[in-house]
Write a protein that holds these residues in place. Structure first.
Motif, PDB file in Angstrom:
ATOM      1  N   THR A   1     -81.692 -39.659 -75.275  1.00  0.00           N
ATOM      2  CA  THR A   1     -82.146 -40.160 -73.971  1.00  0.00           C
ATOM      3  C   THR A   1     -82.464 -38.954 -73.093  1.00  0.00           C
ATOM      4  O   THR A   1     -81.588 -38.471 -72.362  1.00  0.00           O
ATOM      5  CB  THR A   1     -81.063 -41.038 -73.306  1.00  0.00           C
ATOM      6  OG1 THR A   1     -80.637 -42.037 -74.245  1.00  0.00           O
ATOM      7  CG2 THR A   1     -81.574 -41.694 -72.036  1.00  0.00           C
ATOM      8  N   PRO A   2     -83.680 -38.421 -73.173  1.00  0.00           N
ATOM      9  CA  PRO A   2     -84.015 -37.182 -72.458  1.00  0.00           C
ATOM     10  C   PRO A   2     -83.709 -37.198 -70.958  1.00  0.00           C
ATOM     11  O   PRO A   2     -83.357 -36.171 -70.392  1.00  0.00           O
ATOM     12  CB  PRO A   2     -85.506 -37.011 -72.713  1.00  0.00           C
ATOM     13  CG  PRO A   2     -85.732 -37.696 -74.023  1.00  0.00           C
ATOM     14  CD  PRO A   2     -84.799 -38.886 -73.992  1.00  0.00           C
ATOM     15  N   GLU A   3     -83.831 -38.331 -70.327  1.00  0.00           N
ATOM     16  CA  GLU A   3     -83.531 -38.417 -68.890  1.00  0.00           C
ATOM     17  C   GLU A   3     -82.215 -39.168 -68.665  1.00  0.00           C
ATOM     18  O   GLU A   3     -82.114 -40.002 -67.749  1.00  0.00           O
ATOM     19  CB  GLU A   3     -84.684 -39.067 -68.140  1.00  0.00           C
ATOM     20  CG  GLU A   3     -85.942 -38.207 -68.115  1.00  0.00           C
ATOM     21  CD  GLU A   3     -85.709 -36.810 -67.550  1.00  0.00           C
ATOM     22  OE1 GLU A   3     -85.024 -36.671 -66.520  1.00  0.00           O
ATOM     23  OE2 GLU A   3     -86.216 -35.847 -68.157  1.00  0.00           O
ATOM     24  N   LEU A   4     -81.218 -38.860 -69.478  1.00  0.00           N
ATOM     25  CA  LEU A   4     -79.908 -39.492 -69.366  1.00  0.00           C
ATOM     26  C   LEU A   4     -79.437 -39.444 -67.916  1.00  0.00           C
ATOM     27  O   LEU A   4     -79.429 -38.371 -67.298  1.00  0.00           O
ATOM     28  CB  LEU A   4     -78.911 -38.772 -70.275  1.00  0.00           C
ATOM     29  CG  LEU A   4     -77.567 -39.444 -70.486  1.00  0.00           C
ATOM     30  CD1 LEU A   4     -77.726 -40.753 -71.253  1.00  0.00           C
ATOM     31  CD2 LEU A   4     -76.636 -38.509 -71.260  1.00  0.00           C
TER      32      LEU A   4
ATOM     33  N   LEU B   1     -73.190 -33.663 -75.959  1.00  0.00           N
ATOM     34  CA  LEU B   1     -74.120 -33.603 -74.827  1.00  0.00           C
ATOM     35  C   LEU B   1     -75.557 -33.395 -75.309  1.00  0.00           C
ATOM     36  O   LEU B   1     -76.484 -34.075 -74.840  1.00  0.00           O
ATOM     37  CB  LEU B   1     -73.713 -32.458 -73.900  1.00  0.00           C
ATOM     38  CG  LEU B   1     -73.407 -32.870 -72.482  1.00  0.00           C
ATOM     39  CD1 LEU B   1     -72.553 -31.853 -71.784  1.00  0.00           C
ATOM     40  CD2 LEU B   1     -74.668 -33.134 -71.722  1.00  0.00           C
ATOM     41  N   ALA B   2     -75.747 -32.458 -76.241  1.00  0.00           N
ATOM     42  CA  ALA B   2     -77.098 -32.204 -76.747  1.00  0.00           C
ATOM     43  C   ALA B   2     -77.650 -33.439 -77.445  1.00  0.00           C
ATOM     44  O   ALA B   2     -78.832 -33.768 -77.295  1.00  0.00           O
ATOM     45  CB  ALA B   2     -77.086 -30.999 -77.688  1.00  0.00           C
TER      46      ALA B   2
ATOM     47  N   ALA C   1     -79.522 -32.697 -59.042  1.00  0.00           N
ATOM     48  CA  ALA C   1     -80.067 -31.384 -59.423  1.00  0.00           C
ATOM     49  C   ALA C   1     -79.202 -30.747 -60.516  1.00  0.00           C
ATOM     50  O   ALA C   1     -79.729 -30.155 -61.461  1.00  0.00           O
ATOM     51  CB  ALA C   1     -80.150 -30.469 -58.208  1.00  0.00           C
ATOM     52  N   GLY C   2     -77.888 -30.876 -60.391  1.00  0.00           N
ATOM     53  CA  GLY C   2     -76.985 -30.362 -61.423  1.00  0.00           C
ATOM     54  C   GLY C   2     -77.183 -31.078 -62.740  1.00  0.00           C
ATOM     55  O   GLY C   2     -77.161 -30.462 -63.814  1.00  0.00           O
ATOM     56  N   ALA C   3     -77.411 -32.386 -62.685  1.00  0.00           N
ATOM     57  CA  ALA C   3     -77.657 -33.164 -63.899  1.00  0.00           C
ATOM     58  C   ALA C   3     -78.966 -32.723 -64.549  1.00  0.00           C
ATOM     59  O   ALA C   3     -79.044 -32.600 -65.782  1.00  0.00           O
ATOM     60  CB  ALA C   3     -77.689 -34.654 -63.570  1.00  0.00           C
ATOM     61  N   ALA C   4     -79.993 -32.452 -63.730  1.00  0.00           N
ATOM     62  CA  ALA C   4     -81.273 -31.981 -64.271  1.00  0.00           C
ATOM     63  C   ALA C   4     -81.097 -30.622 -64.952  1.00  0.00           C
ATOM     64  O   ALA C   4     -81.649 -30.385 -66.035  1.00  0.00           O
ATOM     65  CB  ALA C   4     -82.316 -31.897 -63.155  1.00  0.00           C
ATOM     66  N   GLU C   5     -80.305 -29.738 -64.342  1.00  0.00           N
ATOM     67  CA  GLU C   5     -80.002 -28.438 -64.957  1.00  0.00           C
ATOM     68  C   GLU C   5     -79.304 -28.624 -66.297  1.00  0.00           C
ATOM     69  O   GLU C   5     -79.622 -27.942 -67.278  1.00  0.00           O
ATOM     70  CB  GLU C   5     -79.033 -27.647 -64.072  1.00  0.00           C
ATOM     71  CG  GLU C   5     -79.607 -26.829 -62.985  1.00  0.00           C
ATOM     72  CD  GLU C   5     -78.487 -26.070 -62.262  1.00  0.00           C
ATOM     73  OE1 GLU C   5     -77.603 -25.485 -62.928  1.00  0.00           O
ATOM     74  OE2 GLU C   5     -78.506 -26.079 -61.026  1.00  0.00           O
ATOM     75  N   LEU C   6     -78.344 -29.533 -66.323  1.00  0.00           N
ATOM     76  CA  LEU C   6     -77.575 -29.771 -67.541  1.00  0.00           C
ATOM     77  C   LEU C   6     -78.465 -30.358 -68.643  1.00  0.00           C
ATOM     78  O   LEU C   6     -78.368 -29.947 -69.810  1.00  0.00           O
ATOM     79  CB  LEU C   6     -76.390 -30.691 -67.239  1.00  0.00           C
ATOM     80  CG  LEU C   6     -75.364 -30.863 -68.338  1.00  0.00           C
ATOM     81  CD1 LEU C   6     -74.792 -29.523 -68.796  1.00  0.00           C
ATOM     82  CD2 LEU C   6     -74.232 -31.765 -67.848  1.00  0.00           C
TER      83      LEU C   6
ATOM     84  N   GLU D   1     -74.070 -41.168 -66.473  1.00  0.00           N
ATOM     85  CA  GLU D   1     -73.718 -41.147 -67.904  1.00  0.00           C
ATOM     86  C   GLU D   1     -73.358 -39.744 -68.365  1.00  0.00           C
ATOM     87  O   GLU D   1     -72.468 -39.565 -69.199  1.00  0.00           O
ATOM     88  CB  GLU D   1     -74.849 -41.739 -68.738  1.00  0.00           C
ATOM     89  CG  GLU D   1     -74.985 -43.238 -68.521  1.00  0.00           C
ATOM     90  CD  GLU D   1     -76.089 -43.858 -69.362  1.00  0.00           C
ATOM     91  OE1 GLU D   1     -76.225 -43.469 -70.542  1.00  0.00           O
ATOM     92  OE2 GLU D   1     -76.804 -44.721 -68.819  1.00  0.00           O
ATOM     93  N   LEU D   2     -74.049 -38.736 -67.829  1.00  0.00           N
ATOM     94  CA  LEU D   2     -73.670 -37.361 -68.132  1.00  0.00           C
ATOM     95  C   LEU D   2     -72.258 -37.076 -67.628  1.00  0.00           C
ATOM     96  O   LEU D   2     -71.447 -36.466 -68.333  1.00  0.00           O
ATOM     97  CB  LEU D   2     -74.643 -36.375 -67.483  1.00  0.00           C
ATOM     98  CG  LEU D   2     -76.007 -36.227 -68.138  1.00  0.00           C
ATOM     99  CD1 LEU D   2     -76.951 -35.461 -67.224  1.00  0.00           C
ATOM    100  CD2 LEU D   2     -75.878 -35.534 -69.485  1.00  0.00           C
ATOM    101  N   ALA D   3     -71.973 -37.535 -66.408  1.00  0.00           N
ATOM    102  CA  ALA D   3     -70.632 -37.328 -65.833  1.00  0.00           C
ATOM    103  C   ALA D   3     -69.571 -38.012 -66.686  1.00  0.00           C
ATOM    104  O   ALA D   3     -68.502 -37.445 -66.931  1.00  0.00           O
ATOM    105  CB  ALA D   3     -70.601 -37.845 -64.391  1.00  0.00           C
ATOM    106  N   GLU D   4     -69.868 -39.213 -67.153  1.00  0.00           N
ATOM    107  CA  GLU D   4     -68.919 -39.940 -68.004  1.00  0.00           C
ATOM    108  C   GLU D   4     -68.672 -39.189 -69.320  1.00  0.00           C
ATOM    109  O   GLU D   4     -67.540 -39.078 -69.777  1.00  0.00           O
ATOM    110  CB  GLU D   4     -69.474 -41.338 -68.288  1.00  0.00           C
ATOM    111  CG  GLU D   4     -68.525 -42.237 -69.037  1.00  0.00           C
ATOM    112  CD  GLU D   4     -69.113 -43.627 -69.200  1.00  0.00           C
ATOM    113  OE1 GLU D   4     -69.061 -44.136 -70.340  1.00  0.00           O
ATOM    114  OE2 GLU D   4     -69.625 -44.187 -68.212  1.00  0.00           O
TER     115      GLU D   4
END
Length: 185
Positions: A24-27, A17-18, A54-59, A31-34
């Motif tokens: 890709t800073p704004e992944l 994830l990191a 919002a959750g994706a931005a937090e992550l 794609e994060l969910a995948e």
């Protein structure tokens, strides 16, 4: 990742994830969910409703924060950073077993924790386990010029500085050429 009982690694999830957010800073949320699904997170927890923008931005923000810890080469400073994450995001450890995973520790605040808090608490736990198991930093950011890729260094031998053999070779060749140009060997 297949069967969640085989080969689940919170440390591997942290690195993946990191690294994805580093590249890709704004992944995008999808794609994060995948990526999370590939590491055994439940599809029901990854819907747009459960894992919002919002959750994706937090992550993404949490992944960027973890990147500073992953890039830390000094054991004492790394331990301090992990302890700071525990102090800010952790709670009393609890054993849990869910979704086909074997028993494992959680230190997040459960359902009250947002995606970022969950990632920071679980990432801190993963790094703490690595540091105590190996007695050294068992992760890093590649030292090769222009790379910086995050990696786990859980194999035998001394601590690694490079993400791959090709980056290590490229760095050695560059150092050799630099020494020859400078007339030092």
């Amino acid at each position: 990742m297949g069967d969640p009982r085989e080969g689940f690694s919170a440390a591997r999830r942290l690195i993946d994830l990191a690294e994805a957010v580093r590249v890709t800073p704004e992944l995008p949320r999808a794609e994060l969910a995948e990526l999370l699904a590939g590491h055994g997170e439940r599809p029901a927890d990854l819907t747009e409703r459960a894992f919002s923008e919002a959750g994706a931005a937090e992550l993404r923000a949490a992944a960027r924060r973890m990147a500073t810890v992953l890039g830390e080469a000094d054991e004492d400073r790394a331990a301090e950073a992990v302890n700071a994450l525990f102090a800010e995001y952790g709670t009393r450890p609890r054993l849990t077993r869910h979704d086909g995973h074997p028993w494992h520790l959680h230190v997040d605040r459960g359902e009250e924790a947002g995606w970022g808090e969950w990632f920071l608490a679980s990432g801190a736990l993963a790094l703490a386990q690595l540091l105590t198991e190996y007695g050294r930093i068992a992760w890093g950011a590649c030292a090769a010029a222009g790379c910086g890729r995050f990696f786990l260094a859980t194999g035998p031998g001394s601590a690694r500085r490079y993400c791959s053999g090709s980056c290590a070779t490229r760095a050695r060749v560059a150092a050799h050429r630099r020494r020859r140009r400078e007339g030092v060997g």
